[in-house]
Design a protein around this motif. Sequence first.
Motif, PDB file in Angstrom:
ATOM      1  N   PRO A 534       0.790  -1.233   0.000  1.00 49.39           N
ATOM      2  CA  PRO A 534       0.000   0.000   0.000  1.00 49.39           C
ATOM      3  C   PRO A 534       0.819   1.278   0.000  1.00 49.39           C
ATOM      4  N   VAL A 535       2.007   1.251   0.637  1.00 48.82           N
ATOM      5  CA  VAL A 535       2.863   2.438   0.683  1.00 48.82           C
ATOM      6  C   VAL A 535       4.234   2.069   0.138  1.00 48.82           C
ATOM      7  N   VAL A 536       4.704   2.847  -0.827  1.00 53.16           N
ATOM      8  CA  VAL A 536       6.047   2.660  -1.380  1.00 53.16           C
ATOM      9  C   VAL A 536       6.875   3.896  -1.035  1.00 53.16           C
ATOM     10  N   VAL A 537       8.007   3.668  -0.390  1.00 48.42           N
ATOM     11  CA  VAL A 537       8.905   4.760  -0.022  1.00 48.42           C
ATOM     12  C   VAL A 537      10.184   4.627  -0.839  1.00 48.42           C
ATOM     13  N   VAL A 538      10.559   5.692  -1.518  1.00 50.67           N
ATOM     14  CA  VAL A 538      11.740   5.675  -2.387  1.00 50.67           C
ATOM     15  C   VAL A 538      12.832   6.559  -1.782  1.00 50.67           C
ATOM     16  N   ARG A 551       4.910   7.161  -1.839  1.00 51.04           N
ATOM     17  CA  ARG A 551       3.883   6.918  -2.845  1.00 51.04           C
ATOM     18  C   ARG A 551       2.736   6.109  -2.254  1.00 51.04           C
ATOM     19  N   ASP A 552       1.525   6.539  -2.542  1.00 50.53           N
ATOM     20  CA  ASP A 552       0.326   5.792  -2.151  1.00 50.53           C
ATOM     21  C   ASP A 552      -0.051   4.907  -3.335  1.00 50.53           C
ATOM     22  N   ARG A 553       0.071   3.585  -3.157  1.00 53.63           N
ATOM     23  CA  ARG A 553      -0.158   2.659  -4.275  1.00 53.63           C
ATOM     24  C   ARG A 553      -1.608   2.667  -4.732  1.00 53.63           C
ATOM     25  N   THR A 559       4.413  12.057  -2.712  1.00 54.35           N
ATOM     26  CA  THR A 559       4.754  13.237  -1.919  1.00 54.35           C
ATOM     27  C   THR A 559       6.208  13.174  -1.477  1.00 54.35           C
ATOM     28  N   GLU A 560       6.917  14.310  -1.588  1.00 58.66           N
ATOM     29  CA  GLU A 560       8.273  14.368  -1.056  1.00 58.66           C
ATOM     30  C   GLU A 560       8.211  14.799   0.408  1.00 58.66           C
ATOM     31  N   VAL A 561       8.883  14.049   1.249  1.00 60.12           N
ATOM     32  CA  VAL A 561       8.823  14.271   2.700  1.00 60.12           C
ATOM     33  C   VAL A 561      10.245  14.478   3.221  1.00 60.12           C
ATOM     34  N   PRO A 562      10.469  15.491   4.066  1.00 60.07           N
ATOM     35  CA  PRO A 562      11.796  15.654   4.675  1.00 60.07           C
ATOM     36  C   PRO A 562      12.188  14.401   5.453  1.00 60.07           C
ATOM     37  N   ILE A 563      13.462  14.079   5.385  1.00 54.55           N
ATOM     38  CA  ILE A 563      13.929  12.857   6.042  1.00 54.55           C
ATOM     39  C   ILE A 563      13.594  12.852   7.522  1.00 54.55           C
ATOM     40  N   ASP A 564      13.721  13.992   8.155  1.00 52.72           N
ATOM     41  CA  ASP A 564      13.465  14.059   9.593  1.00 52.72           C
ATOM     42  C   ASP A 564      11.998  13.776   9.934  1.00 52.72           C
ATOM     43  N   ASP A 565      11.107  14.035   8.968  1.00 53.35           N
ATOM     44  CA  ASP A 565       9.668  13.827   9.200  1.00 53.35           C
ATOM     45  C   ASP A 565       9.172  12.519   8.580  1.00 53.35           C
ATOM     46  N   ALA A 566      10.071  11.756   7.951  1.00 55.84           N
ATOM     47  CA  ALA A 566       9.656  10.602   7.160  1.00 55.84           C
ATOM     48  C   ALA A 566       8.932   9.555   7.996  1.00 55.84           C
ATOM     49  N   VAL A 567       9.469   9.220   9.145  1.00 58.45           N
ATOM     50  CA  VAL A 567       8.867   8.159   9.957  1.00 58.45           C
ATOM     51  C   VAL A 567       7.443   8.524  10.350  1.00 58.45           C
ATOM     52  N   SER A 568       7.250   9.709  10.881  1.00 59.92           N
ATOM     53  CA  SER A 568       5.913  10.117  11.315  1.00 59.92           C
ATOM     54  C   SER A 568       4.951  10.200  10.124  1.00 59.92           C
ATOM     55  N   ALA A 569       5.447  10.696   8.974  1.00 56.68           N
ATOM     56  CA  ALA A 569       4.584  10.806   7.794  1.00 56.68           C
ATOM     57  C   ALA A 569       4.172   9.423   7.277  1.00 56.68           C
ATOM     58  N   ILE A 570       5.114   8.492   7.245  1.00 54.30           N
ATOM     59  CA  ILE A 570       4.820   7.138   6.752  1.00 54.30           C
ATOM     60  C   ILE A 570       3.881   6.420   7.709  1.00 54.30           C
ATOM     61  N   VAL A 571       4.136   6.537   9.009  1.00 56.61           N
ATOM     62  CA  VAL A 571       3.257   5.913  10.003  1.00 56.61           C
ATOM     63  C   VAL A 571       1.841   6.462   9.865  1.00 56.61           C
ATOM     64  N   ALA A 572       1.721   7.777   9.680  1.00 57.95           N
ATOM     65  CA  ALA A 572       0.404   8.394   9.535  1.00 57.95           C
ATOM     66  C   ALA A 572      -0.312   7.873   8.290  1.00 57.95           C
ATOM     67  N   THR A 573       0.440   7.721   7.188  1.00 61.38           N
ATOM     68  CA  THR A 573      -0.159   7.229   5.945  1.00 61.38           C
ATOM     69  C   THR A 573      -0.665   5.797   6.117  1.00 61.38           C
ATOM     70  N   VAL A 574       0.143   4.957   6.758  1.00 58.06           N
ATOM     71  CA  VAL A 574      -0.261   3.555   6.969  1.00 58.06           C
ATOM     72  C   VAL A 574      -1.495   3.490   7.858  1.00 58.06           C
ATOM     73  N   ARG A 575      -1.504   4.266   8.931  1.00 59.42           N
ATOM     74  CA  ARG A 575      -2.647   4.231   9.845  1.00 59.42           C
ATOM     75  C   ARG A 575      -3.905   4.740   9.176  1.00 59.42           C
ATOM     76  N   GLN A 576      -3.757   5.712   8.309  1.00 53.12           N
ATOM     77  CA  GLN A 576      -4.909   6.231   7.572  1.00 53.12           C
ATOM     78  C   GLN A 576      -5.487   5.163   6.662  1.00 53.12           C
ATOM     79  N   GLN A 577      -4.630   4.371   6.035  1.00 54.20           N
ATOM     80  CA  GLN A 577      -5.103   3.313   5.145  1.00 54.20           C
ATOM     81  C   GLN A 577      -5.811   2.204   5.912  1.00 54.20           C
ATOM     82  N   ARG A 578      -5.388   1.984   7.136  1.00 57.97           N
ATOM     83  CA  ARG A 578      -6.030   0.942   7.942  1.00 57.97           C
ATOM     84  C   ARG A 578      -7.407   1.373   8.418  1.00 57.97           C
TER      85      ARG A 578
END
Length: 578
Positions: A534-538, A551-553, A559-578
């Motif tokens: 569901p989520v692809v991170v490049v 990337r949202d599959r 979306t380009e995300v700052p490295i420092d914010d990447a973990v929180s942004a990815i976690v938020a995206t996954v939780r939103q999909q669930r």
Amino acid sequence: MSTLFLRTLRDDPADAEVPSHKLLVRAGYVRRVAPGVYSWLPLGLRVLKAVEKVVREEMNSIGAQEILLPALLPREPYETTARWTEYGDNLFRVKDRKGTDMLLGPTHEEIFAQLVKSEYSSYKDLPVILYQIQTKYRDEERPRAGILRGREFVMKDSYSFDLDDDGLKASYIAHRDAYQRIFARLAVRYVIVAATSGAMGGSASEEFLAESEVGEDTFVRCLESGYAANVEAVITPAPEPIPFDGLGPAQVHETPDTTTIETLVEWANDTLDGTYDAADTLKNVMVKVREPGGDWELLGIGVLGNREVDVKRLEASLEPAEVELLTEADFAANPFLVKGYIGPKALAENGVRYLVDPRVVDGSAWITGADEPNRHVVGLVAGRDFTPDGTVEAAEILDGDLSPDGKGPLVAAKGIEIGHIFQLGQKYTNAFEVDVLGESGKPVRLTMGSYGVGVSRLVAVIAEQHHDDKGLRWPAEVAPYDVHLVIANKDEAAIGGATSLAEELDAEGLDVLLDDRKSSPGVKFKDAELLGMPVVVVVGRGYANGVVEVRDRFTGESTEVPIDDAVSAIVATVRQQR
């Protein structure tokens, strides 16, 4: 991914006809071992286990208790219920070294009934719901579409045991509600349709069909009323009988070269007064039927000439009898059957049972065969000139037919059976005398329900409904991994950063698939799209500028995300999909 047991394929397998089969093989989820038999590789097994988890949680939520019965079973219980013969060639029959007959279980009503009989003896023990998630076996004549229709498959089958019909209805509704929650969690689009009970027996029966153009089940629904049913379960509204008064006598006509309905209608419009169409003709189709353990017998089926005989509807109507069309040898052995000109008269004179469509009511007049070459009879009146032996639901259902509830036209669609629920009643508890001592001190015969979900089939169904031209798109609930992290940069800093990001996401409780292979970025991107997380991170060229791409599959958004914010942004995206 450098150590994952995985090989993706660029080309579709030669035997694959439907998208799910093509993609599951290409993406390395399953591999064919034999016709209708597949191995589950690591990614595929993770999806299968995820589906099992959802099914198990929802079954447990209604108080069902999980057990596990053997797949290798003795013949005797299935002899008791006659299903040893009723299942016909679909049953895998085996013998042990002593020559004892056994079978590979297609379903387990008999064994569950015997188990409850052996363990429970009082009304105080009831009600109870037992279930298992287990491999089943059915010797499909034409296994197809990969794991959609296989000979070996995983199914959840559950069985309710109640003291009375009210208890059975409550267990049935509980399962019905649980199934709706299961399919909602799995993001499956489906309809609930009225169904026939078939070899299972019992009364009330409904199927859950996933909407799909590649489905083998045709269902119909009325958009005005919400009525929906498998075509085998549709009951044809019969017209009122027509008075015989004023109807002229039936007349035999010479009808040269009219072996088809089309040529017969053309003749009628050229020769007779009035205007005729195919629905004014009575088509008589010959089959042979055999009851379990019996001999083959001829059977005539009369349907309106504008319809074909739907073999599935016919088989469901005649269950548990086997049905086959006549061969040339059968016609040769019965010369009174004149192909293209068969009528009710010869069938009656030769003792052949004749069943007709419910629309063939007393007083209706027809053009039909006169049992002689190049001859038809016009104005043959049902109930006056011939008397059928009964009616049968065998004619195909056409778009525009009146809904059985009388509230509008029917429209047809295709679906894949993913669940089936039955109110079995006492068919199996009678067979094995499953009684408990009731509150009154007298024996009470238990009543059963049977409920199935195609667990392995659901993997294919989800793939059918959730893919695009690039590959799979798994819903978050069943995806093998939450995040597919692609290292698309050979810079050591980027590789180290990607590895650290994977570890941080892992620490947040996410399942991460890290593509650390030496392959080119293009190959990695195509595999990421094919595999369908569901989520692809490049982690690519943007890493040097302090950003990663998320990337949202499902939506295709990137979306380009700052490295420092990447973990929180990815976690938020996954939780939103669930």
